[in-house]
Design an enzyme around this catalytic site. Structure first.
Site, short mmCIF file in Angstrom:
data_model
loop_
_atom_site.label_atom_id
_atom_site.label_comp_id
_atom_site.label_asym_id
_atom_site.label_seq_id
_atom_site.Cartn_x
_atom_site.Cartn_y
_atom_site.Cartn_z
N ARG A 52 31.15 49.69 31.53
CA ARG A 52 29.72 49.90 31.29
C ARG A 52 29.61 50.66 29.97
O ARG A 52 30.31 51.66 29.78
CB ARG A 52 29.08 50.77 32.38
N TYR A 114 48.31 25.34 43.61
CA TYR A 114 47.15 24.46 43.43
C TYR A 114 47.47 23.47 42.30
O TYR A 114 48.05 23.86 41.29
CB TYR A 114 45.95 25.34 43.08
N ASP A 179 47.30 34.09 43.74
CA ASP A 179 46.08 33.32 43.99
C ASP A 179 45.73 33.55 45.47
O ASP A 179 46.44 33.13 46.36
CB ASP A 179 46.33 31.84 43.70
N LYS A 204 35.29 28.41 46.37
CA LYS A 204 35.71 28.08 47.73
C LYS A 204 35.05 29.03 48.73
O LYS A 204 33.85 29.03 48.85
CB LYS A 204 37.25 28.10 47.79
C1 LIG Z 1 40.12 25.36 43.66
C2 LIG Z 1 41.27 26.23 43.44
C3 LIG Z 1 41.57 26.72 42.18
C4 LIG Z 1 40.76 26.35 40.96
O1 LIG Z 1 39.47 26.86 41.03
P1 LIG Z 1 38.18 26.13 40.36
O2 LIG Z 1 37.07 27.03 40.75
O3 LIG Z 1 38.11 24.75 40.93
O4 LIG Z 1 38.42 26.10 38.90
C5 LIG Z 1 42.65 27.57 42.05
N1 LIG Z 1 43.43 27.90 43.11
C6 LIG Z 1 43.17 27.43 44.34
C7 LIG Z 1 44.04 27.83 45.48
C8 LIG Z 1 42.09 26.58 44.55
O5 LIG Z 1 41.86 26.11 45.79
#
Ligand SMILES: *Cc1c(COP(=O)(O)O)cnc(C)c1O
Length: 399
Positions: A52, A114, A179, A204
């Site tokens: 900020r 992914y 991830d 997601k």
């Molecule tokens: C969909 C997905 C991504 C990529 O995200 P986007 O929002 O489609 O760019 C990366 N990692 C995983 C596990 C995902 O399911």
């Protein structure tokens, strides 16, 4: 406070004092400047990566609605900061650009990942070398120029689990990116196990309604400043309205994930008894998985995969479903079913796909919020029809 409470209140602490209940949505792309000397000092603070600093100046520098969502994700992941992007892939690209410097030219990655993440690394889109390895091979794969270790757990689409702390112990001081899209902050907080970057495709579960694309990285203040500098330079911005929607969905995230997970567990129990299915992949199958579920993860999640043995059967099942939707993506309020070998993981090297169990008969199911009995009726009807269709298909193939 407990997670459910934090999910409700995260990023909303100032609302009462502002006299509003819903967060304001700031759509400005530019901001009135007053005293120029002061604004120059503000701009310098922003360019150092400040969280900020005062006048936002320009939308690529700062947006209040986006920052609110970032604060909320940092709270839920237990990190000091978070930086949001236009999509999960924009977030991943920003991390690669941030960890890359004159001394680093190499990434260690654990497959499966992914599909597009795999592709970005395999195709060397950012000029970084990649060494593919297993969870136990990380120490051996690291070399002086290694910029980061990349992994996903549960893995996509095989639902295998990776012990994050064990990878961190091998990699230290090289930063680890986890991830966390499948587990969500509801079921797993990889920063607790020592991960430096916790990445989400917010498209997601975090979005949860199939109508927003976004990505976010929860991390330390230092790395967040570096990610903001990358975002400023490359412009992979999360739109404020997308941030508003993502933040709006957070109070129900724990409820959505827990409900979908309960249904997934019920479906897994039934599918394991079903004679037409060769394998059911779900994070609960062995003692080791249960151990991870007891320490690193708080539950097995809402994704599962079933192996029908061959592609023709998988395709027939997909076209026979009426309630579950045949579509890529995951984490929506409705059940989404897809064929990884044809869609999400088509871009992955054939040999790597086979080696990591992404077989042609595999069907991934992202369980939604429908009642388990209705999903079961849809699945079993489609499986029965698929079985009946089998001889006809064989006959056609013979002539
Ligand atoms: C969909 C997905 C991504 C990529 O995200 P986007 O929002 O489609 O760019 C990366 N990692 C995983 C596990 C995902 O399911």
């Amino acid at each position: 406070m407990r997670l459910r409470t934090r999910a409700v209140h995260a990023g909303r602490a100032d609302l009462r004092a502002r006299g509003v209940h819903a967060p304001p949505l700031d759509l400005s792309t530019t901001y009135p400047l007053e005293d120029l000397d002061e604004e120059v000092a503000t701009l310098d603070r922003w360019s150092e990566g400040a969280r900020r600093a005062g006048n936002p100046i320009y939308t690529r520098v700062f947006n209040e609605t986006v920052a609110r969502f970032e604060d909320a994700i940092a709270d839920l992941e237990g990190t000091s900061d978070a930086v949001a992007f236009a999509s999960g892939m924009a977030a991943f690209a920003a991390v690669l650009l941030a960890v890359r410097n004159d001394q680093t030219d190499h990434i260690v990655a654990i497959r499966p990942l992914y599909g597009t993440t795999d592709h970005v690394l395999a195709a060397r889109l950012f000029g970084l070398d990649v060494t593919w390895t297993t969870p136990n091979g990380v120490a051996k794969a690291i070399r002086p120029g290694t910029a980061a270790v990349v992994l996903e757990t549960p893995q996509n689409p095989t639902l295998e689990l990776v012990d994050i702390a064990a990878v961190v112990a091998q990699a230290d001081p090289v930063p680890i990116l986890v991830d966390n899209t499948f587990a969500t902050p509801v079921l797993q907080n990889p920063a607790r196990q020592g991960a430096t970057f916790v990445l989400h495709s917010a498209t997601k579960f975090i979005g949860g309604h199939g109508d927003v694309a976004g990505g976010v990285v929860a991390t330390t203040s230092e790395w967040a400043a570096a990610l903001r500098r990358v975002r400023f330079a490359t412009g992979g911005l999360l739109h404020p309205f997308a941030a508003y929607l993502l933040h709006r969905g957070l109070p129900t995230l724990p409820l959505r994930v827990e409900a979908a997970q309960e249904t997934a567990q019920e479906l897994v129990r039934r599918l394991r008894q079903h004679p037409a299915i060769e394998r059911v992949l779900y994070p609960s199958h062995d003692l080791w998985a249960r151990c991870i579920l007891g320490t690193q993860m708080r539950g097995p999640g809402a994704l599962l995969a079933i192996d029908l043995g061959d592609e023709a059967r998988a395709k027939r099942l997909l076209s026979g479903l009426r309630l579950a939707l045949h579509a890529v993506s995951l984490g929506s309020f409705d059940t989404l079913v897809e064929h990884p070998a044809s869609m999400t993981h088509r871009i992955v090297d054939n040999e790597a796909r086979a080696r990591h169990g992404i077989s042609s008969g595999l069907v991934r199911i992202s369980v939604g919020l429908e009642h388990a009995d209705d999903l079961w009726a849809d699945l079993t009807r489609a499986l029965d029809e698929e079985k009946k269709a089998k001889p006809a298909a064989r006959k056609r193939a013979m002539c």
